[in-house]
Write an enzyme that holds these catalytic residues in place. Sequence first.
Site, PDB file in Angstrom:
ATOM      1  CB  SER A  96      -5.710   4.706   2.308  1.00  0.00           C
ATOM      2  OG  SER A  96      -5.492   5.791   1.455  1.00  0.00           O
ATOM      3  CG  ASN A 123      -5.164  18.158   1.260  1.00  0.00           C
ATOM      4  OD1 ASN A 123      -6.061  18.843   1.703  1.00  0.00           O
ATOM      5  ND2 ASN A 123      -5.257  16.851   1.089  1.00  0.00           N
ATOM      6  CE  LYS A 180       3.794   6.900   6.102  1.00  0.00           C
ATOM      7  NZ  LYS A 180       3.459   7.865   5.037  1.00  0.00           N
ATOM      8  CE  LYS A 236       4.920   7.421  -1.404  1.00  0.00           C
ATOM      9  NZ  LYS A 236       4.320   7.664  -0.088  1.00  0.00           N
ATOM     10  CE  LYS A 277      -3.997   2.061   0.558  1.00  0.00           C
ATOM     11  NZ  LYS A 277      -3.603   2.870  -0.645  1.00  0.00           N
TER      12      LYS A 277
HETATM   13  N1  GLU Z   1       0.892   8.931   0.169  1.00  0.00           N
HETATM   14  C1  GLU Z   1       0.415   8.814   1.498  1.00  0.00           C
HETATM   15  C2  GLU Z   1       1.535   8.425   2.437  1.00  0.00           C
HETATM   16  O1  GLU Z   1       2.686   8.647   2.152  1.00  0.00           O
HETATM   17  C3  GLU Z   1      -0.817   7.922   1.608  1.00  0.00           C
HETATM   18  C4  GLU Z   1      -0.642   6.499   1.218  1.00  0.00           C
HETATM   19  C5  GLU Z   1      -1.948   5.722   1.135  1.00  0.00           C
HETATM   20  O2  GLU Z   1      -2.980   6.259   1.466  1.00  0.00           O
HETATM   21  O3  GLU Z   1      -1.855   4.559   0.727  1.00  0.00           O
HETATM   22  O4  GLU Z   1       1.307   7.979   3.517  1.00  0.00           O
END
Ligand code: GLU
Length: 417
Positions: A346, A218, A91, A103, A67
Amino acid sequence: MSSTLADARKRLNAAAQHVDCPDEVLARLEYPMETLAASIPVRRDDGSLTFFKGWRARHSDLLGPTKGGIRFHPSVTMDEVMTLSFWMTMKCAVADLPFGGGKGGVSVDTKDLSEMEVERLARGWVRAFSKMIGADRDIPAPDMYTGPMTMAWMTDELEILRGRKEPGAFTGKPVSLGGSKGRDTATGRGAYHTTRHLTKALGLPDEGATIALHGFGNAAQAYAKLATEDGMKIVAVSDSSGGVFNGDGLDIEAVIKAKEAEGSVSAHDGEEAIDGDALLRAEVDLLVPASIGGVIDEDVAKETDAAAILEIANGPVVSDADAILKERGIEVAPDILANGGGVIVSYFEWVQNRSGDVWSLDTVQERLEQRIVAACDAVLDRHEEAGSLREAAYVVALSRLSEAAQARGTCRQFGEC
Ligand code: GLU
């Protein structure tokens, strides 16, 4: 961005000293399980063809499907995408989500493209990486210079390719197309709850903490609104074109309006001007880097007058600055904890898409707070032993990853079957 995969590994190895983690698991986490590089052709409005370099890295699926966001930015490189995918693994583990880390990115300045060209690029990205994507495999989301519209184009393209609906393959979609309520402000809201829950650990005053925000996208805007409503004072804000300072606290609604109207916070009249470099060194209770990675290097770490730092951006503090900040007693709420609100909502979106349910905004916000508080508590539990909030967050993540690797057995994990 100066943070690299080698940089990220240093923190992983430091955390490993506090976790009973087999060397083989650590070695597996040092590099993504799968990375694809592609050349993405985009037909320009003038009929010419441009090829953009793009990547998708799936770092680890130990805890679930991978993710993480897709960024469109000129500085994106394969190393950066791999590093960011590593951070997503950590994370998701800190937030206790059933996800691994991934990513993606494209090296592009979207300001040079028309909206139609950006749409073609988004659709081209899906054609290049569709084999990796899916609700049970790898689930992209927005990141820098991508948003709900990008996710809508990407979902549509994947559905055309597969000839069926793929509601859970992307998150951060527009609410009208299966996105979750509250996803747009989730990162800022999560960072706000982190600030509140870590008030003591960060050494912040209970009331009226002064905050400087480096970057005003944002997430930073949502954070600034919630912090202000709670009586904290946003005294300085900057973006790539300049910044504004007011020791009594800025009128955040007015700063947001100025940015919307003129493209920069510096258009907000009547305040003292401050540039990004000075803001990073300002005397405040809390410095919140919310722009690109690597802005707090060793020099800034030595010179900043902030009493604590909370990372809304991914990787704003380079690993070589960690020891300096620690020595100076400047505690850091790390990105893998503080900006986890985005991926948490998400996850809620993915759950809603798979169950066919639709949650109210109140439900989303309540569950987000519960998850952030639980993650903060898990980190606080390991804080003393680990020595810093960052190390504690890595210890929490690595413990969960290590437990999952050992529960699964060595065979599948290390490709020996
Ligand atoms: N791009 C965001 C992050 O770095 C969200 C990633 C997501 O929602 O999968 O955490």
